[in-house]
Design a protein around this motif. Structure first.
Motif, PDB file in Angstrom:
ATOM      1  N   VAL A   1       0.861  -1.180   0.000  1.00 19.11           N
ATOM      2  CA  VAL A   1       0.000   0.000   0.000  1.00 19.11           C
ATOM      3  C   VAL A   1       0.895   1.227   0.000  1.00 19.11           C
ATOM      4  CG1 VAL A   1      -1.760   1.314   1.249  1.00 19.11           C
ATOM      5  CG2 VAL A   1      -1.824  -1.185   1.282  1.00 19.11           C
ATOM      6  N   ILE A   2       0.621   2.130  -0.941  1.00 13.38           N
ATOM      7  CA  ILE A   2       1.385   3.368  -1.020  1.00 13.38           C
ATOM      8  C   ILE A   2       0.402   4.527  -1.048  1.00 13.38           C
ATOM      9  CG2 ILE A   2       3.028   4.725  -2.351  1.00 13.38           C
ATOM     10  CD1 ILE A   2       4.032   2.026  -3.550  1.00 13.38           C
ATOM     11  N   PHE A   3       0.405   5.308   0.023  1.00 11.62           N
ATOM     12  CA  PHE A   3      -0.381   6.542   0.064  1.00 11.62           C
ATOM     13  C   PHE A   3       0.464   7.622  -0.604  1.00 11.62           C
ATOM     14  CE2 PHE A   3      -1.894   4.216   3.828  1.00 11.62           C
ATOM     15  CZ  PHE A   3      -3.254   4.206   3.553  1.00 11.62           C
ATOM     16  N   ILE A   4      -0.169   8.452  -1.418  1.00 11.30           N
ATOM     17  CA  ILE A   4       0.562   9.511  -2.105  1.00 11.30           C
ATOM     18  C   ILE A   4      -0.305  10.766  -2.126  1.00 11.30           C
ATOM     19  CG2 ILE A   4      -0.212   8.671  -4.361  1.00 11.30           C
ATOM     20  CD1 ILE A   4       2.528   9.629  -5.480  1.00 11.30           C
ATOM     21  N   THR A   5       0.288  11.889  -1.797  1.00  7.12           N
ATOM     22  CA  THR A   5      -0.507  13.114  -1.765  1.00  7.12           C
ATOM     23  C   THR A   5      -1.024  13.421  -3.170  1.00  7.12           C
ATOM     24  OG1 THR A   5       1.448  14.510  -2.047  1.00  7.12           O
ATOM     25  CG2 THR A   5       0.706  14.110   0.217  1.00  7.12           C
ATOM     26  N   GLU A   6      -2.225  13.994  -3.207  1.00  8.40           N
ATOM     27  CA  GLU A   6      -2.860  14.286  -4.494  1.00  8.40           C
ATOM     28  C   GLU A   6      -2.007  15.208  -5.353  1.00  8.40           C
ATOM     29  OE1 GLU A   6      -7.551  13.845  -3.254  1.00  8.40           O
ATOM     30  OE2 GLU A   6      -6.656  15.821  -3.280  1.00  8.40           O
ATOM     31  N   ASN A   7      -1.318  16.145  -4.732  1.00  6.67           N
ATOM     32  CA  ASN A   7      -0.474  17.063  -5.483  1.00  6.67           C
ATOM     33  C   ASN A   7       0.624  16.310  -6.244  1.00  6.67           C
ATOM     34  OD1 ASN A   7       0.643  19.556  -6.370  1.00  6.67           O
ATOM     35  ND2 ASN A   7       2.105  19.474  -4.685  1.00  6.67           N
ATOM     36  N   ILE A   8       1.324  15.423  -5.559  1.00  4.77           N
ATOM     37  CA  ILE A   8       2.379  14.637  -6.210  1.00  4.77           C
ATOM     38  C   ILE A   8       1.762  13.653  -7.195  1.00  4.77           C
ATOM     39  CG2 ILE A   8       4.192  12.915  -5.822  1.00  4.77           C
ATOM     40  CD1 ILE A   8       5.082  15.694  -5.008  1.00  4.77           C
ATOM     41  N   ALA A   9       0.668  13.019  -6.811  1.00 14.97           N
ATOM     42  CA  ALA A   9       0.017  12.049  -7.701  1.00 14.97           C
ATOM     43  C   ALA A   9      -0.394  12.681  -9.018  1.00 14.97           C
ATOM     44  CB  ALA A   9      -1.189  11.423  -7.008  1.00 14.97           C
ATOM     45  N   SER A  10      -0.892  13.907  -8.972  1.00 12.98           N
ATOM     46  CA  SER A  10      -1.317  14.565 -10.208  1.00 12.98           C
ATOM     47  C   SER A  10      -0.136  14.845 -11.135  1.00 12.98           C
ATOM     48  CB  SER A  10      -2.064  15.867  -9.899  1.00 12.98           C
ATOM     49  OG  SER A  10      -1.201  16.823  -9.325  1.00 12.98           O
TER      50      SER A  10
END
Length: 103
Positions: A46-55
């Motif tokens: 499981v990898i959580f990633i902030t929406e800013n970086i994900a975008s």
């Protein structure tokens, strides 16, 4: 046993460390792509990633959409919520059951 990670700006992911989640602060998309590939290949389930970086690295994230692991989950950061996480959850539910039941 799979591990859990959080990727994003330090202020947004710092609290995950108190939950035993390994945090990986990144400042740009180039580092985020390299890190995501490394985590995916080294046993992170499981990898959580902030929406800013994900975008910024959506094409790289899309490479893992049809894979069982890792589950890459966009989360809001301290600088705001773009709605990307909820859109992705809605898309996954629609693919799984054939209808969007979240709306």
């Amino acid at each position: 046993m799979y591990r859990i990670a959080a990727i994003g700006d330090k202020n947004s992911i710092y609290g995950f460390a108190s939950l035993g989640i390994t945090i990986f602060p990144v400042e740009n998309s180039t580092n985020a792509i390299k890190l995501l590939r490394n985590l995916a290949e080294t046993g992170y389930g499981v990898i959580f990633i902030t929406e800013n970086i994900a975008s910024q690295i959506q094409n790289e994230i899309n490479r893992y959409n049809d894979e069982a692991l890792p589950a890459i989950i966009p989360i809001p950061g301290v600088y705001g919520n773009t709605g990307m996480g909820m859109e992705q959850v809605s898309s996954f539910v629609e693919r799984a059951v054939g209808s969007d039941i979240v709306k």
